[in-house]
Scaffold this motif. Structure first.
Motif, PDB file in Angstrom:
ATOM      1  N   THR A 114      30.174  92.406 -53.636  1.00 34.46           N
ATOM      2  CA  THR A 114      29.870  91.295 -52.570  1.00 34.46           C
ATOM      3  C   THR A 114      30.563  90.329 -53.368  1.00 34.46           C
ATOM      4  O   THR A 114      30.915  89.583 -53.046  1.00 34.46           O
ATOM      5  CB  THR A 114      28.663  91.704 -51.886  1.00 34.46           C
ATOM      6  OG1 THR A 114      28.567  92.558 -51.194  1.00 34.46           O
ATOM      7  CG2 THR A 114      28.391  89.784 -51.353  1.00 34.46           C
ATOM      8  N   PRO A 136      26.964  93.563 -46.274  1.00 34.33           N
ATOM      9  CA  PRO A 136      28.289  94.150 -47.072  1.00 34.33           C
ATOM     10  C   PRO A 136      29.355  94.669 -46.547  1.00 34.33           C
ATOM     11  O   PRO A 136      30.405  94.042 -46.739  1.00 34.33           O
ATOM     12  CB  PRO A 136      27.303  94.030 -47.992  1.00 34.33           C
ATOM     13  CG  PRO A 136      25.458  93.643 -47.929  1.00 34.33           C
ATOM     14  CD  PRO A 136      25.588  93.566 -46.817  1.00 34.33           C
ATOM     15  N   ALA A 171      23.397  89.774 -53.904  1.00 35.45           N
ATOM     16  CA  ALA A 171      24.415  90.233 -53.994  1.00 35.45           C
ATOM     17  C   ALA A 171      24.496  91.533 -54.267  1.00 35.45           C
ATOM     18  O   ALA A 171      24.392  91.673 -56.020  1.00 35.45           O
ATOM     19  CB  ALA A 171      25.745  89.170 -52.959  1.00 35.45           C
TER      20      ALA A 171
END
Length: 175
Positions: A16, A36, A12
């Motif tokens: 995030t 996200p 990520a």
């Protein structure tokens, strides 16, 4: 077992991962992190509901937990019974939420809020009598916050059930 794999925090973005870390990498958030931008906005609104309004936190948590019960979302029920205890919901109130109408542990405002919650979830909107009952007990701001709380947690409950999000082990939730 969840219907799709949870997102991998190691893949990520920094933002995030930061949000996931703030939320203890809970399964609901790990699932939501597949998107996200939605995840970030979901957390912003959820944070406002839980930390920035004028609605009494006990009333809010009773309504949220009742929403989870009506939407048959165990993850939501477990999480918000715990959160409710942290803001003053009693064990008796948490235990009585399944059949709150017969319970004596709720005050007049809480009973009106629970009736309002039941009708939003079951009837899609409260009857005039139920709306008037709660509107006479809350400020317009708190009334808006109550409705948005119920609506937000209907969405959350449906998300949890759609993806069959796994309950967190107690050690992860409490720790």
């Amino acid at each position: 077992m969840a219907r799709i794999n949870y997102s991998d925090p190691s893949k990520a973005s920094d933002r995030t991962r930061e949000i996931l870390d703030k939320n203890r990498n809970a399964n609901i958030f790990r699932m939501m992190a597949h998107s996200p931008s939605y995840f970030e906005q979901y957390c912003r609104l959820g944070g406002a509901i839980r930390h920035k309004g004028e609605l009494d936190p006990v009333v809010r948590e009773l309504a949220i937990t009742r929403t989870g019960i009506l939407c048959e979302a165990p993850y939501e029920i477990v999480a918000h019974k715990r959160i409710g205890k942290n803001v003053g919901v009693t064990d008796a109130q948490n235990e009585a939420l399944e059949n709150w109408q017969a319970a004596t542990c709720f005050n007049e405002v809480q009973r009106a809020a629970l009736a309002f919650t039941d009708e939003i979830v079951k009837l899609n909107k409260p009857t005039d009598a139920t709306f008037k009952a709660i509107a006479s007990k809350l400020t317009p701001g708190a009334l808006v916050e109550l409705q948005l709380s119920v609506g937000f947690y209907i969405m959350t409950s449906k998300f949890l059930e759609t993806f069959e999000i796994d309950l967190q082990p107690v050690a992860e939730v409490v720790g």
